[in-house]
Design a protein around this motif. Sequence first.
Motif, PDB file in Angstrom:
ATOM      1  N   ILE A 143       0.843  -1.199   0.000  1.00  0.00           N
ATOM      2  CA  ILE A 143       0.000   0.000   0.000  1.00  0.00           C
ATOM      3  C   ILE A 143       0.877   1.247   0.000  1.00  0.00           C
ATOM      4  O   ILE A 143       0.611   2.207  -0.736  1.00  0.00           O
ATOM      5  CB  ILE A 143      -0.943  -0.013   1.220  1.00  0.00           C
ATOM      6  CG1 ILE A 143      -1.916  -1.199   1.112  1.00  0.00           C
ATOM      7  CG2 ILE A 143      -1.714   1.306   1.315  1.00  0.00           C
ATOM      8  CD1 ILE A 143      -2.793  -1.388   2.341  1.00  0.00           C
ATOM      9  N   VAL A 144       1.936   1.251   0.818  1.00  0.00           N
ATOM     10  CA  VAL A 144       2.878   2.370   0.826  1.00  0.00           C
ATOM     11  C   VAL A 144       3.456   2.582  -0.573  1.00  0.00           C
ATOM     12  O   VAL A 144       3.511   3.714  -1.072  1.00  0.00           O
ATOM     13  CB  VAL A 144       4.028   2.116   1.835  1.00  0.00           C
ATOM     14  CG1 VAL A 144       5.149   3.132   1.626  1.00  0.00           C
ATOM     15  CG2 VAL A 144       3.512   2.201   3.254  1.00  0.00           C
ATOM     16  N   LYS A 145       3.870   1.501  -1.208  1.00  0.00           N
ATOM     17  CA  LYS A 145       4.425   1.584  -2.563  1.00  0.00           C
ATOM     18  C   LYS A 145       3.400   2.165  -3.535  1.00  0.00           C
ATOM     19  O   LYS A 145       3.724   2.989  -4.395  1.00  0.00           O
ATOM     20  CB  LYS A 145       4.880   0.210  -3.037  1.00  0.00           C
ATOM     21  CG  LYS A 145       5.566   0.202  -4.393  1.00  0.00           C
ATOM     22  CD  LYS A 145       6.034  -1.189  -4.782  1.00  0.00           C
ATOM     23  CE  LYS A 145       6.690  -1.171  -6.162  1.00  0.00           C
ATOM     24  NZ  LYS A 145       7.143  -2.540  -6.553  1.00  0.00           N
ATOM     25  N   GLY A 146       2.149   1.755  -3.388  1.00  0.00           N
ATOM     26  CA  GLY A 146       1.090   2.249  -4.259  1.00  0.00           C
ATOM     27  C   GLY A 146       0.824   3.730  -4.073  1.00  0.00           C
ATOM     28  O   GLY A 146       0.617   4.469  -5.045  1.00  0.00           O
ATOM     29  N   ILE A 147       0.848   4.190  -2.817  1.00  0.00           N
ATOM     30  CA  ILE A 147       0.656   5.618  -2.530  1.00  0.00           C
ATOM     31  C   ILE A 147       1.799   6.435  -3.131  1.00  0.00           C
ATOM     32  O   ILE A 147       1.583   7.499  -3.716  1.00  0.00           O
ATOM     33  CB  ILE A 147       0.541   5.857  -1.016  1.00  0.00           C
ATOM     34  CG1 ILE A 147      -0.732   5.205  -0.471  1.00  0.00           C
ATOM     35  CG2 ILE A 147       0.536   7.358  -0.702  1.00  0.00           C
ATOM     36  CD1 ILE A 147      -0.824   5.207   1.038  1.00  0.00           C
ATOM     37  N   LEU A 148       3.015   5.929  -2.988  1.00  0.00           N
ATOM     38  CA  LEU A 148       4.179   6.633  -3.539  1.00  0.00           C
ATOM     39  C   LEU A 148       4.115   6.696  -5.066  1.00  0.00           C
ATOM     40  O   LEU A 148       4.586   7.668  -5.674  1.00  0.00           O
ATOM     41  CB  LEU A 148       5.469   5.949  -3.083  1.00  0.00           C
ATOM     42  CG  LEU A 148       5.814   6.121  -1.600  1.00  0.00           C
ATOM     43  CD1 LEU A 148       7.053   5.316  -1.238  1.00  0.00           C
ATOM     44  CD2 LEU A 148       6.021   7.595  -1.257  1.00  0.00           C
ATOM     45  N   GLU A 149       3.533   5.692  -5.683  1.00  0.00           N
ATOM     46  CA  GLU A 149       3.349   5.719  -7.139  1.00  0.00           C
ATOM     47  C   GLU A 149       2.365   6.818  -7.538  1.00  0.00           C
ATOM     48  O   GLU A 149       2.543   7.494  -8.557  1.00  0.00           O
ATOM     49  CB  GLU A 149       2.836   4.362  -7.636  1.00  0.00           C
ATOM     50  CG  GLU A 149       3.905   3.295  -7.773  1.00  0.00           C
ATOM     51  CD  GLU A 149       4.934   3.637  -8.837  1.00  0.00           C
ATOM     52  OE1 GLU A 149       4.535   4.127  -9.917  1.00  0.00           O
ATOM     53  OE2 GLU A 149       6.136   3.431  -8.586  1.00  0.00           O
TER      54      GLU A 149
END
Length: 218
Positions: free
Chosen positions: A68-74
């Motif tokens: 989820i963190v990776k997705g938000i950063l994307e």
Amino acid sequence: MIKGAIFDVDGTLLDSMAIWEEAGERYLERLHIKAEPGLSNILFPMSLEEGASYLKETYEISLKEEEIVKGILEVVKDYYFYEAPLKLGTESFLKEMSQKKIPMVIATSSEKSHIEAAFHRLNINQYFSKIITCSEVGAGKSKPDIYLKAQEFLNFKPEEIYVFEDVLHAVQTAKNAGFKTVGIYDTSSEKDWETIKKTADIFLEDLHYFSSFWKQIS
């Protein structure tokens, strides 16, 4: 007399502070999930990891928190790469600074690759000699490290360098380190605007008022 300039990016040169309020909602949209009213206010005081945990539990997302963190950063990355606009007057101000042969350096809390992409898209990358990030110096703007690193690169005395910032604690840090400071208005820091005006050596509603800046430093 100004010999060099240090510019913050988010809220100073780019009208980009909103993405940090909208990132959670935009992320949920990508998952075809409708966000609750006021989600941005709930997530704002949280760290990225805390926000990911909240989204996972509240919206029963099956992904791991790190995913989820990776997705938000994307979401944030895409905003800088494709959307983030210049604030009013930015391009004209930078052009005039360049014509006056004043070297300019970036001091930002954001990812360098994000800023480089946005600057290239907006055609302002040529105005800056260097981009310095808080992650590179290992400290946020509550400490003067990033400004001192920029000063070292510019090779002028702090009192010969103007630091442009939209956030109160950054203005205070730069001023306490001996730099001249310019407070730039941004809606995200509206609650602190009156204090910024009293703290900074100069304050501008936006960079469109470049003639006012030159008058105040002459």
